[in-house]
Design a protein around this motif. Sequence first.
Motif, PDB file in Angstrom:
ATOM      1  N   VAL A   1      51.787  15.066  63.187  1.00 27.39           N
ATOM      2  CA  VAL A   1      51.666  16.526  63.208  1.00 27.39           C
ATOM      3  C   VAL A   1      50.607  16.977  62.206  1.00 27.39           C
ATOM      4  CG1 VAL A   1      52.883  18.676  62.663  1.00 27.39           C
ATOM      5  CG2 VAL A   1      53.965  16.959  64.106  1.00 27.39           C
ATOM      6  N   ARG A   2      50.579  16.366  61.034  1.00 26.38           N
ATOM      7  CA  ARG A   2      49.581  16.732  60.024  1.00 26.38           C
ATOM      8  C   ARG A   2      48.166  16.413  60.487  1.00 26.38           C
ATOM      9  NH1 ARG A   2      53.343  14.540  55.239  1.00 26.38           N
ATOM     10  NH2 ARG A   2      54.620  16.407  55.046  1.00 26.38           N
ATOM     11  N   ILE A   3      47.997  15.279  61.144  1.00 30.16           N
ATOM     12  CA  ILE A   3      46.671  14.942  61.697  1.00 30.16           C
ATOM     13  C   ILE A   3      46.265  15.982  62.725  1.00 30.16           C
ATOM     14  CG2 ILE A   3      45.441  13.290  63.169  1.00 30.16           C
ATOM     15  CD1 ILE A   3      47.032  11.058  61.705  1.00 30.16           C
ATOM     16  N   LEU A   4      47.191  16.354  63.591  1.00 29.74           N
ATOM     17  CA  LEU A   4      46.919  17.376  64.601  1.00 29.74           C
ATOM     18  C   LEU A   4      46.568  18.710  63.950  1.00 29.74           C
ATOM     19  CD1 LEU A   4      46.881  18.060  67.630  1.00 29.74           C
ATOM     20  CD2 LEU A   4      49.293  18.626  67.433  1.00 29.74           C
ATOM     21  N   ILE A   5      47.310  19.094  62.924  1.00 27.76           N
ATOM     22  CA  ILE A   5      47.037  20.344  62.206  1.00 27.76           C
ATOM     23  C   ILE A   5      45.646  20.309  61.587  1.00 27.76           C
ATOM     24  CG2 ILE A   5      47.683  21.687  60.150  1.00 27.76           C
ATOM     25  CD1 ILE A   5      50.631  21.046  60.897  1.00 27.76           C
ATOM     26  N   LEU A   6      45.288  19.200  60.950  1.00 26.19           N
ATOM     27  CA  LEU A   6      43.953  19.079  60.341  1.00 26.19           C
ATOM     28  C   LEU A   6      42.852  19.202  61.387  1.00 26.19           C
ATOM     29  CD1 LEU A   6      44.493  16.248  57.705  1.00 26.19           C
ATOM     30  CD2 LEU A   6      43.958  18.650  57.251  1.00 26.19           C
ATOM     31  N   LEU A   7      43.035  18.533  62.518  1.00 28.13           N
ATOM     32  CA  LEU A   7      42.018  18.598  63.576  1.00 28.13           C
ATOM     33  C   LEU A   7      41.872  20.024  64.116  1.00 28.13           C
ATOM     34  CD1 LEU A   7      42.753  15.301  65.533  1.00 28.13           C
ATOM     35  CD2 LEU A   7      40.796  15.794  64.043  1.00 28.13           C
ATOM     36  N   ILE A   8      42.987  20.695  64.311  1.00 28.11           N
ATOM     37  CA  ILE A   8      42.944  22.082  64.795  1.00 28.11           C
ATOM     38  C   ILE A   8      42.263  22.977  63.764  1.00 28.11           C
ATOM     39  CG2 ILE A   8      44.369  24.107  65.329  1.00 28.11           C
ATOM     40  CD1 ILE A   8      46.355  22.109  66.672  1.00 28.11           C
ATOM     41  N   MET A   9      42.609  22.791  62.496  1.00 26.25           N
ATOM     42  CA  MET A   9      41.997  23.618  61.448  1.00 26.25           C
ATOM     43  C   MET A   9      40.495  23.364  61.355  1.00 26.25           C
ATOM     44  SD  MET A   9      44.997  23.554  58.538  1.00 26.25           S
ATOM     45  CE  MET A   9      44.156  24.599  57.368  1.00 26.25           C
ATOM     46  N   PHE A  10      40.083  22.106  61.341  1.00 24.78           N
ATOM     47  CA  PHE A  10      38.653  21.807  61.295  1.00 24.78           C
ATOM     48  C   PHE A  10      37.936  22.406  62.497  1.00 24.78           C
ATOM     49  CE2 PHE A  10      39.365  18.203  58.258  1.00 24.78           C
ATOM     50  CZ  PHE A  10      38.422  18.596  57.317  1.00 24.78           C
ATOM     51  N   GLY A  11      38.538  22.265  63.672  1.00 23.83           N
ATOM     52  CA  GLY A  11      37.933  22.831  64.875  1.00 23.83           C
ATOM     53  C   GLY A  11      37.813  24.346  64.808  1.00 23.83           C
ATOM     54  N   PHE A  12      38.875  25.001  64.350  1.00 25.02           N
ATOM     55  CA  PHE A  12      38.843  26.455  64.230  1.00 25.02           C
ATOM     56  C   PHE A  12      37.808  26.894  63.207  1.00 25.02           C
ATOM     57  CE2 PHE A  12      40.365  30.353  62.114  1.00 25.02           C
ATOM     58  CZ  PHE A  12      40.259  31.224  63.193  1.00 25.02           C
ATOM     59  N   PHE A  13      37.771  26.228  62.052  1.00 23.58           N
ATOM     60  CA  PHE A  13      36.800  26.601  61.023  1.00 23.58           C
ATOM     61  C   PHE A  13      35.373  26.408  61.529  1.00 23.58           C
ATOM     62  CE2 PHE A  13      39.988  25.452  57.393  1.00 23.58           C
ATOM     63  CZ  PHE A  13      40.739  26.564  57.705  1.00 23.58           C
ATOM     64  N   ALA A  14      35.123  25.306  62.227  1.00 19.45           N
ATOM     65  CA  ALA A  14      33.778  25.067  62.772  1.00 19.45           C
ATOM     66  C   ALA A  14      33.414  26.143  63.797  1.00 19.45           C
ATOM     67  CB  ALA A  14      33.705  23.674  63.405  1.00 19.45           C
ATOM     68  N   TYR A  15      34.367  26.490  64.647  1.00 16.26           N
ATOM     69  CA  TYR A  15      34.128  27.546  65.630  1.00 16.26           C
ATOM     70  C   TYR A  15      33.811  28.866  64.935  1.00 16.26           C
ATOM     71  CZ  TYR A  15      35.025  30.976  69.286  1.00 16.26           C
ATOM     72  OH  TYR A  15      34.911  32.027  70.153  1.00 16.26           O
ATOM     73  N   MET A  16      34.537  29.179  63.864  1.00 16.76           N
ATOM     74  CA  MET A  16      34.299  30.431  63.150  1.00 16.76           C
ATOM     75  C   MET A  16      32.954  30.431  62.425  1.00 16.76           C
ATOM     76  SD  MET A  16      36.669  32.305  64.152  1.00 16.76           S
ATOM     77  CE  MET A  16      36.356  33.732  63.138  1.00 16.76           C
ATOM     78  N   VAL A  17      32.480  29.275  61.983  1.00 18.05           N
ATOM     79  CA  VAL A  17      31.125  29.191  61.420  1.00 18.05           C
ATOM     80  C   VAL A  17      30.124  29.572  62.504  1.00 18.05           C
ATOM     81  CG1 VAL A  17      29.339  27.627  60.535  1.00 18.05           C
ATOM     82  CG2 VAL A  17      31.666  27.503  59.628  1.00 18.05           C
ATOM     83  N   TRP A  18      30.301  29.013  63.690  1.00 17.03           N
ATOM     84  CA  TRP A  18      29.395  29.305  64.801  1.00 17.03           C
ATOM     85  C   TRP A  18      29.453  30.794  65.182  1.00 17.03           C
ATOM     86  CZ3 TRP A  18      30.505  30.700  69.964  1.00 17.03           C
ATOM     87  CH2 TRP A  18      29.399  30.691  70.811  1.00 17.03           C
ATOM     88  N   VAL A  19      30.654  31.336  65.289  1.00 13.98           N
ATOM     89  CA  VAL A  19      30.814  32.758  65.614  1.00 13.98           C
ATOM     90  C   VAL A  19      30.202  33.622  64.513  1.00 13.98           C
ATOM     91  CG1 VAL A  19      32.532  34.618  65.853  1.00 13.98           C
ATOM     92  CG2 VAL A  19      32.845  32.470  67.080  1.00 13.98           C
ATOM     93  N   GLY A  20      30.430  33.256  63.273  1.00  8.79           N
ATOM     94  CA  GLY A  20      29.885  34.015  62.146  1.00  8.79           C
ATOM     95  C   GLY A  20      28.370  34.030  62.131  1.00  8.79           C
ATOM     96  N   ILE A  21      27.757  32.892  62.402  1.00  6.25           N
ATOM     97  CA  ILE A  21      26.290  32.831  62.456  1.00  6.25           C
ATOM     98  C   ILE A  21      25.767  33.683  63.607  1.00  6.25           C
ATOM     99  CG2 ILE A  21      24.329  31.301  62.936  1.00  6.25           C
ATOM    100  CD1 ILE A  21      25.874  29.135  61.330  1.00  6.25           C
ATOM    101  N   ASP A  22      26.435  33.592  64.759  1.00  5.77           N
ATOM    102  CA  ASP A  22      26.035  34.398  65.907  1.00  5.77           C
ATOM    103  C   ASP A  22      26.137  35.888  65.587  1.00  5.77           C
ATOM    104  OD1 ASP A  22      25.340  34.850  68.725  1.00  5.77           O
ATOM    105  OD2 ASP A  22      27.439  35.486  68.946  1.00  5.77           O
ATOM    106  N   TYR A  23      27.255  36.295  64.994  1.00 10.72           N
ATOM    107  CA  TYR A  23      27.457  37.705  64.656  1.00 10.72           C
ATOM    108  C   TYR A  23      26.464  38.155  63.595  1.00 10.72           C
ATOM    109  CZ  TYR A  23      30.042  42.044  64.314  1.00 10.72           C
ATOM    110  OH  TYR A  23      30.399  43.359  64.351  1.00 10.72           O
ATOM    111  N   MET A  24      26.227  37.303  62.611  1.00 15.24           N
ATOM    112  CA  MET A  24      25.269  37.611  61.559  1.00 15.24           C
ATOM    113  C   MET A  24      23.879  37.847  62.157  1.00 15.24           C
ATOM    114  SD  MET A  24      24.356  35.152  58.345  1.00 15.24           S
ATOM    115  CE  MET A  24      23.070  34.215  59.138  1.00 15.24           C
TER     116      MET A  24
END
Length: 164
Positions: A87-110
Amino acid sequence: MRRIENAFVTLNGAVLVLGLAFMSVVVGWNVFARYALPSAPAWADEVARYSMIWLTFLGAGLALREGAHAAIANAQEALPSPAQRLVRILILLIMFGFFAYMVWVGIDYMNRMSVQKSAALRVPMKWVYAAMPVGFVLLMIHLALIAPRYLRAGFQYSDEAHVG
């Protein structure tokens, strides 16, 4: 590696303290100017607002390290050890994926806001919105640094898990 992590956490914290001190001075000056002087600076509200935005994103990684974000740990802790690790591995993967997606969204919005300027300061709004991708990159770095400890023990606060 531990020394680099400590330096990173200390630097992140120092930037937050300096930013909060700066914002406090600006807000204090603005309050003083509104009541004691004929007029307050028009830029002070914007500086305070944009400082708060930046401080929020810059501090999110430090909050993550301390387990200060909302979490539901009871279900995870009720599982047997091998399932907890999965479960912790899954949580880490989801968090990394979400954070990476938000970096991409943030750059696009910026980039979309690059032509807009703030009302009082006339600063390109892309610098205000840059807080989002910068903050999520910091979240990814903090998460990568605490991931091994999280896999071993979860977000339980202890001296071993606390760096700084």
